[in-house]
Design a protein around this motif. Structure first.
Motif, PDB file in Angstrom:
ATOM      1  N   ASN A  11     -21.890  47.153-166.250  1.00 35.96           N
ATOM      2  CA  ASN A  11     -20.927  48.246-166.377  1.00 35.96           C
ATOM      3  C   ASN A  11     -19.618  47.988-165.633  1.00 35.96           C
ATOM      4  OD1 ASN A  11     -22.674  49.554-168.098  1.00 35.96           O
ATOM      5  ND2 ASN A  11     -23.640  50.705-166.468  1.00 35.96           N
ATOM      6  N   VAL A  12     -19.210  46.705-165.652  1.00 32.63           N
ATOM      7  CA  VAL A  12     -17.892  46.314-165.149  1.00 32.63           C
ATOM      8  C   VAL A  12     -17.289  45.310-166.126  1.00 32.63           C
ATOM      9  CG1 VAL A  12     -18.356  46.696-162.695  1.00 32.63           C
ATOM     10  CG2 VAL A  12     -18.845  44.462-163.689  1.00 32.63           C
ATOM     11  N   LYS A  13     -15.978  45.287-166.208  1.00 35.99           N
ATOM     12  CA  LYS A  13     -15.250  44.313-167.027  1.00 35.99           C
ATOM     13  C   LYS A  13     -15.814  44.173-168.438  1.00 35.99           C
ATOM     14  CE  LYS A  13     -13.573  41.703-163.097  1.00 35.99           C
ATOM     15  NZ  LYS A  13     -13.577  40.454-162.362  1.00 35.99           N
ATOM     16  N   GLY A  14     -16.090  45.286-169.098  1.00 35.61           N
ATOM     17  CA  GLY A  14     -16.490  45.258-170.494  1.00 35.61           C
ATOM     18  C   GLY A  14     -17.964  45.020-170.783  1.00 35.61           C
ATOM     19  N   THR A  15     -18.774  44.760-169.758  1.00 33.09           N
ATOM     20  CA  THR A  15     -20.216  44.608-169.967  1.00 33.09           C
ATOM     21  C   THR A  15     -20.855  45.967-169.711  1.00 33.09           C
ATOM     22  OG1 THR A  15     -20.110  42.330-169.185  1.00 33.09           O
ATOM     23  CG2 THR A  15     -22.278  43.317-169.302  1.00 33.09           C
ATOM     24  N   ASN A  16     -20.918  46.773-170.781  1.00 29.36           N
ATOM     25  CA  ASN A  16     -21.463  48.123-170.647  1.00 29.36           C
ATOM     26  C   ASN A  16     -22.844  48.191-171.275  1.00 29.36           C
ATOM     27  OD1 ASN A  16     -19.117  49.253-169.415  1.00 29.36           O
ATOM     28  ND2 ASN A  16     -18.129  49.125-171.396  1.00 29.36           N
ATOM     29  N   ILE A  57     -37.672  34.883-167.393  1.00 23.74           N
ATOM     30  CA  ILE A  57     -38.054  35.759-168.510  1.00 23.74           C
ATOM     31  C   ILE A  57     -37.019  36.857-168.732  1.00 23.74           C
ATOM     32  CG2 ILE A  57     -39.741  37.524-169.226  1.00 23.74           C
ATOM     33  CD1 ILE A  57     -41.872  35.766-167.708  1.00 23.74           C
ATOM     34  N   LEU A  58     -36.632  37.527-167.653  1.00 23.42           N
ATOM     35  CA  LEU A  58     -35.747  38.691-167.777  1.00 23.42           C
ATOM     36  C   LEU A  58     -34.299  38.305-168.063  1.00 23.42           C
ATOM     37  CD1 LEU A  58     -37.404  40.882-165.033  1.00 23.42           C
ATOM     38  CD2 LEU A  58     -37.485  41.251-167.521  1.00 23.42           C
ATOM     39  N   GLU A  59     -33.818  37.219-167.488  1.00 23.20           N
ATOM     40  CA  GLU A  59     -32.454  36.781-167.814  1.00 23.20           C
ATOM     41  C   GLU A  59     -32.364  36.414-169.293  1.00 23.20           C
ATOM     42  OE1 GLU A  59     -30.513  35.169-163.633  1.00 23.20           O
ATOM     43  OE2 GLU A  59     -31.378  33.676-164.997  1.00 23.20           O
ATOM     44  N   LYS A  60     -33.378  35.752-169.813  1.00 22.16           N
ATOM     45  CA  LYS A  60     -33.397  35.382-171.234  1.00 22.16           C
ATOM     46  C   LYS A  60     -33.424  36.644-172.104  1.00 22.16           C
ATOM     47  CE  LYS A  60     -35.934  32.367-174.445  1.00 22.16           C
ATOM     48  NZ  LYS A  60     -36.221  33.235-175.561  1.00 22.16           N
ATOM     49  N   ALA A  61     -34.295  37.582-171.773  1.00 23.94           N
ATOM     50  CA  ALA A  61     -34.413  38.821-172.557  1.00 23.94           C
ATOM     51  C   ALA A  61     -33.113  39.622-172.524  1.00 23.94           C
ATOM     52  CB  ALA A  61     -35.578  39.665-172.033  1.00 23.94           C
ATOM     53  N   SER A  67     -26.287  40.145-175.611  1.00 27.44           N
ATOM     54  CA  SER A  67     -25.319  39.105-175.990  1.00 27.44           C
ATOM     55  C   SER A  67     -24.311  38.800-174.880  1.00 27.44           C
ATOM     56  CB  SER A  67     -24.574  39.509-177.270  1.00 27.44           C
ATOM     57  OG  SER A  67     -25.478  39.697-178.324  1.00 27.44           O
ATOM     58  N   TYR A  68     -24.838  38.565-173.696  1.00 26.60           N
ATOM     59  CA  TYR A  68     -23.988  38.135-172.582  1.00 26.60           C
ATOM     60  C   TYR A  68     -24.838  37.235-171.689  1.00 26.60           C
ATOM     61  CZ  TYR A  68     -25.961  40.917-168.687  1.00 26.60           C
ATOM     62  OH  TYR A  68     -26.760  41.413-167.690  1.00 26.60           O
ATOM     63  N   GLU A  69     -24.181  36.523-170.784  1.00 28.80           N
ATOM     64  CA  GLU A  69     -24.914  35.639-169.880  1.00 28.80           C
ATOM     65  C   GLU A  69     -25.413  36.460-168.691  1.00 28.80           C
ATOM     66  OE1 GLU A  69     -24.470  31.227-167.854  1.00 28.80           O
ATOM     67  OE2 GLU A  69     -22.665  32.296-168.469  1.00 28.80           O
ATOM     68  N   ALA A  70     -26.685  36.812-168.734  1.00 27.34           N
ATOM     69  CA  ALA A  70     -27.266  37.688-167.705  1.00 27.34           C
ATOM     70  C   ALA A  70     -27.577  36.913-166.435  1.00 27.34           C
ATOM     71  CB  ALA A  70     -28.539  38.332-168.238  1.00 27.34           C
TER      72      ALA A  70
END
Length: 175
Positions: A11-16, A57-61, A67-70
């Motif tokens: 929820n910063v810089k367009g990742t909502n 697991i969670l970063e991939k999911a 559709s962002y690099e978690a």
């Protein structure tokens, strides 16, 4: 085991993202007892897997769903408690205190950067039990020299920060 995932850049810089959706991604990835705390990406859940396995697991999911690099950091109940118990600064209504969750050794990188930066009055940093804490006058967080350094791309996969009050809220949900 109970864990908290601290997500970076939510929820910063367009990742909502809505926390209900984030919780659903966690459930779909096999996590149990999933709840969110605040809208800044703090997800408490249970799993039998190790923190290292969960991170992958969670970063991939999250990356696939949103559709962002978690980037996220997984901490056990005991580890999360250490962020709250180690606060080196006295609470003051005019100051924010942040703690940084991240990769091993990031606290030393942050301290080096802090020492190079120009500090405002009452701006301080300290490492306690390998955890970096930063005190900054309210209203100066993003404008401070150190605050601007925190946005560097080279640090984005290394750490995330939370106001220390967030750790108290997370701990209450973990119990």
């Amino acid at each position: 085991m109970k864990y908290c995932a601290f997500l970076r850049g939510v929820n910063v810089k367009g990742t909502n993202m809505k926390m209900a959706e984030v919780c659903q991604v966690f459930k779909d990835a096999g996590m149990k007892d999933v709840i969110s705390i605040l809208a800044s990406g703090n997800i408490v859940f249970s799993s039998d897997k190790s923190a290292d396995e969960l991170k992958i697991i969670l970063e991939k999911a999250m990356s696939e769903y949103f559709s962002y690099e978690a980037f996220l950091f997984i901490k056990s109940h005991q580890e999360t408690e250490s962020f709250w118990k180690g606060i080196p600064f006295e609470k003051n209504e005019d100051l924010h205190i942040y703690s940084f969750v991240g990769m091993p050794g990031v606290e030393n990188i942050l301290m080096e950067e802090f020492e190079k930066a120009t500090q405002a009055e009452n701006e301080k940093a300290e490492i306690v039990n390998d955890i970096f804490y930063w005190q900054v006058p309210k209203g100066n967080t993003l404008d401070s020299t150190f605050g601007k350094i925190l946005g560097k791309k080279s640090l984005k996969d290394q750490m995330t920060s939370r106001n220390v009050n967030t750790f108290e809220k997370v701990l209450k949900k973990m119990e």
